[in-house]
Design a protein around this motif. Structure first.
Motif, mmCIF file in Angstrom:
data_model
loop_
_atom_site.group_PDB
_atom_site.id
_atom_site.type_symbol
_atom_site.label_atom_id
_atom_site.label_comp_id
_atom_site.label_asym_id
_atom_site.label_seq_id
_atom_site.Cartn_x
_atom_site.Cartn_y
_atom_site.Cartn_z
ATOM 1 N N LEU A 96 46.136 -38.840 46.375
ATOM 2 C CA LEU A 96 46.916 -39.467 45.498
ATOM 3 C C LEU A 96 47.454 -37.815 45.053
ATOM 4 O O LEU A 96 48.405 -38.144 44.898
ATOM 5 N N PRO A 97 47.063 -36.889 45.489
ATOM 6 C CA PRO A 97 48.524 -35.637 44.741
ATOM 7 C C PRO A 97 49.008 -35.023 46.396
ATOM 8 O O PRO A 97 50.179 -35.029 45.323
ATOM 9 N N ILE A 98 49.364 -35.946 47.124
ATOM 10 C CA ILE A 98 49.945 -36.247 48.013
ATOM 11 C C ILE A 98 50.970 -37.196 48.410
ATOM 12 O O ILE A 98 51.980 -36.709 48.345
ATOM 13 N N LEU A 99 50.655 -38.374 47.588
ATOM 14 C CA LEU A 99 51.180 -39.610 47.726
ATOM 15 C C LEU A 99 52.396 -39.594 46.354
ATOM 16 O O LEU A 99 53.819 -40.211 46.455
ATOM 17 N N SER A 100 51.739 -38.973 45.596
ATOM 18 C CA SER A 100 52.348 -39.128 44.026
ATOM 19 C C SER A 100 53.941 -38.289 43.921
ATOM 20 O O SER A 100 54.686 -38.543 44.191
ATOM 21 N N PRO A 101 54.024 -36.779 44.713
ATOM 22 C CA PRO A 101 55.064 -36.423 44.574
ATOM 23 C C PRO A 101 55.828 -37.168 46.105
ATOM 24 O O PRO A 101 57.504 -36.894 46.370
ATOM 25 N N ILE A 140 55.508 -29.614 48.595
ATOM 26 C CA ILE A 140 55.086 -30.646 48.984
ATOM 27 C C ILE A 140 56.192 -32.273 49.233
ATOM 28 O O ILE A 140 57.155 -32.589 49.827
ATOM 29 N N ALA A 141 56.660 -32.334 47.806
ATOM 30 C CA ALA A 141 58.347 -33.449 47.321
ATOM 31 C C ALA A 141 59.404 -32.218 48.084
ATOM 32 O O ALA A 141 60.041 -33.839 48.225
ATOM 33 N N TRP A 193 59.709 -42.918 32.881
ATOM 34 C CA TRP A 193 58.579 -41.955 32.434
ATOM 35 C C TRP A 193 58.248 -41.131 34.110
ATOM 36 O O TRP A 193 56.766 -40.442 33.976
ATOM 37 N N ALA A 194 58.666 -41.411 34.972
ATOM 38 C CA ALA A 194 58.802 -40.402 36.177
ATOM 39 C C ALA A 194 59.224 -39.196 36.025
ATOM 40 O O ALA A 194 60.445 -39.488 35.903
ATOM 41 N N PRO A 195 58.932 -38.296 36.237
ATOM 42 C CA PRO A 195 59.917 -36.935 36.488
ATOM 43 C C PRO A 195 60.867 -36.982 37.899
ATOM 44 O O PRO A 195 61.024 -37.034 38.863
ATOM 45 N N VAL A 222 61.401 -43.800 44.209
ATOM 46 C CA VAL A 222 60.944 -44.810 44.960
ATOM 47 C C VAL A 222 59.961 -44.970 43.170
ATOM 48 O O VAL A 222 59.144 -43.895 43.105
ATOM 49 N N ASN A 223 60.188 -45.802 42.781
ATOM 50 C CA ASN A 223 58.488 -46.446 41.290
ATOM 51 C C ASN A 223 57.219 -46.034 42.150
ATOM 52 O O ASN A 223 56.635 -46.163 43.502
#
Length: 595
Positions: free
Chosen positions: A498-503, A458-459, A585-587, A510-511
């Motif tokens: 949430l599992p879509i917006l995080s990727p 998705i990312a 801290w974000a991948p 973007v932070n």
């Protein structure tokens, strides 16, 4: 026709079967983990949005489908259904149970209303403030259900006071020398005369509440004659109902424990980004409290303008005499407060524990100074907000509330045990197990997306969105969430997205907080429809509102809410989390693609 009736009767069953069969080619043809996880995600999303199955039942599907597809082992999926979030929820529900059991919430609400006065504008603000404050610690649903009976009593008292004033003055105008004559016997005569004359224009007609004129252009003609004396009375009832519904939702924004969507976001974020350690009770309060205050005040002004009209000169006029209606309203509040009696030992203990819990949450890791968690520096990250919630929650089962006595055969009354502040049975009646399972299903779904590689896929597919300005992406996601949450439950909406917006945030570098915080706050903006939010449904059930009233009022609040959130992420939230910088801290974005 008969077939159509059967189809309608079994529509939920047909929808479930259709969702399972129509999407089945996805895993059968592609035959990889990403496709199998996507199949599970789509099925769960459809059932959550349509509520063809109970939300918590649908949330159990990942526990069944992930092991069947070989995405995760059963024990791994099961562990996702109970996490730190659930311990925090248990502690908070212990507090809420004690508050409601001993009527502390009612005392707080009535006292705050007594402080602001009974002028319609200030009464509305007082009710909204007290409701929002209670909603910070209790569920939105419980808050609305508790406050509405008080508001309904106030509304009925206002209507009866208006009727008494008008009847008395009309008997005087008609030349009656006895102002105390049998009102019950003649009130119908006056109402009949007024109905016959209400089409005649009256000179000097004014909308001011203190004047009587042919305000008798009543709702009576529209079939509501038994409920409202004047259109203004009806507008006042609508205003009071909507201010409770909206403020109970707005108040929940301010604390992580205030609403289930905040809790779901916090657990998802801390699980996905364990190295961040920047989101806790204190930091969430600091970022959301200004937004909630602004939204609450603008909501108050919007509702006043929409239903009663704004008269700032009258609102801020000092020393003005109270009307009969205002005195009657104040009397109702006073009587309700006096019914509670003097504050009891159990209320004092509950209030003390409540304050201690809030202080421990704020001081654990405030950010600008070292908190008490530094005392356990040997075990960093071990003590969390759920630790505090459990510590205080257990005390409610330990601290005595009252002595239990029995009478011996000799007639002597002796103590044999004590009753704690709350019992397990009382706790169980308040504990939202359906929300606990729903949230667990969301965590399992997120873990499955990670394990299968669907999140990375998705990312990669969303990475072209990086060419858009960040503010536009936030605006689009906020509007999408706000629209979706009107037709789906708030917890289901945030759990699904949430599992879509995080990727997405990771893909465009973007932070993640820059996108996730506005989306989480906007998930609570379900103001348009009675079915969009439990508080909306509760106030709608009292019969003062029509759907169009809620749509007109809610549309304005939705726009205000999104605008204030956009303002917040571009001003005071930026320095708090350095939102303009992609954090360490974000991948980093993965180069894996879907085979």
């Amino acid at each position: 026709m008969k077939l159509l009736r059967y189809i309608l009767a079994y529509r939920r069953f047909l929808l479930i079967v259709s969702a399972l069969l129509v999407l089945l080619p996805l895993p059968l043809i592609l035959r990889d983990k990403e496709a199998e996880c996507a199949y599970t995600l789509f099925v769960v999303a459809i059932l959550w949005l349509t509520e063809a199955l109970p939300l918590s039942v649908t949330a159990l599907l990942p526990g069944l489908m992930f092991p069947m597809f070989g995405i995760m082992q059963s024990k791994e999926v099961a562990s996702a259904y109970f996490k730190d979030f659930h311990l925090l929820l248990i502690g908070v529900i212990c507090l809420a149970t004690s508050i409601e059991k001993w009527n502390l919430h009612k005392r707080i609400a009535l006292r705050m209303v007594m402080m602001v006065g009974v002028d319609p504008a200030w009464l509305t603000l007082g009710l909204m403030s007290s409701t929002a404050f209670l909603s910070m610690w209790l569920s939105n649903t419980s808050t609305a259900a508790m406050v509405m009976p008080i508001v309904e009593a106030l509304a009925q008292q206002l209507i009866s006071a208006e009727a008494e004033v008008e009847t008395t003055q009309m008997t005087y105008f008609n030349g009656s020398s006895n102002l105390g004559l049998e009102i019950d016997g003649i009130v119908n005569v006056h109402e009949t005369n007024e109905r016959q004359e209400n089409t005649k224009p009256v000179e000097g007609y004014s909308n001011d509440a203190g004047k009587i004129s042919s305000e008798m252009e009543l709702e009576k003609n529209s079939g509501t004659e038994n409920k409202y004396r004047t259109k203004k009375d009806h507008m006042m009832c609508k205003l009071l109902c909507l201010c409770i519904a909206y403020s109970s939702t707005i108040g929940g924004l301010t604390t992580i424990t205030g609403t289930s969507t905040n809790l779901i976001f916090a657990e998802h974020f801390n699980t996905r980004y364990p190295d961040c350690d920047c989101l806790n009770f204190g930091s969430w309060f600091i970022l959301s409290f200004p937004a909630a205050i602004i939204i609450l005040l603008l909501c108050w002004i919007w509702l006043l303008w929409l239903f009663l009209g704004l008269n700032f000169k009258e609102m801020f006029k000092c020393g003005k005499a109270k009307t009969v209606k205002q005195k009657a309203c104040a009397e109702v509040i006073k009587q309700e407060y006096e019914k509670l009696g003097p504050i009891r030992y159990q209320e004092i203990v509950t209030l003390v524990l409540f304050i201690i819990m809030a202080l421990l949450w704020f001081s654990r890791d405030p950010g600008f100074v070292s908190g008490w968690s530094a005392l356990f520096s040997k075990y960093p990250g071990f003590a969390t907000d759920s630790t505090v919630a459990l510590l205080i929650g257990l005390l409610f089962f330990l601290i005595p509330a009252k002595i239990l006595t029995k009478t011996t055969p000799t007639g002597e009354i002796v103590a044999f045990d004590y009753s704690p502040l709350i019992t397990w049975k009382e706790f169980q009646s308040f504990m939202p197990w359906d929300i606990a399972i729903l949230v667990g299903g969301g965590f399992a779904l997120a873990d499955g997306c990670e394990e299968s590689g669907l999140s990375n896929w998705i990312a990669n597919k969303l990475s072209p969105l990086g060419s858009l300005p960040a503010w536009l992406i936030i605006l689009i996601s906020s509007l999408m969430v706000t629209s979706l949450t009107e037709v789906a439950s708030n917890p289901a909406t945030i759990t699904l997205l949430l599992p879509i917006l995080s990727p997405l945030a990771e893909a465009i570098q973007v932070n993640p907080l820059y996108i996730l915080i506005p989306s989480t706050l906007c998930t609570s903006f379900a103001f348009l429809l009675p079915v969009a939010n439990p508080p909306n449904a509760i106030v709608f059930s009292y019969g003062h509102l029509k759907v169009i009233d809620m749509v007109k009022a809610g549309l304005g609040i939705n726009i205000v809410g999104v605008a204030v959130v956009m303002l917040g992420v571009s001003t005071w939230m930026v320095p708090m989390f350095d939102l303009h910088t992609y954090p360490s801290w974000a991948p980093a974005i993965s180069n894996e693609t879907m085979p």
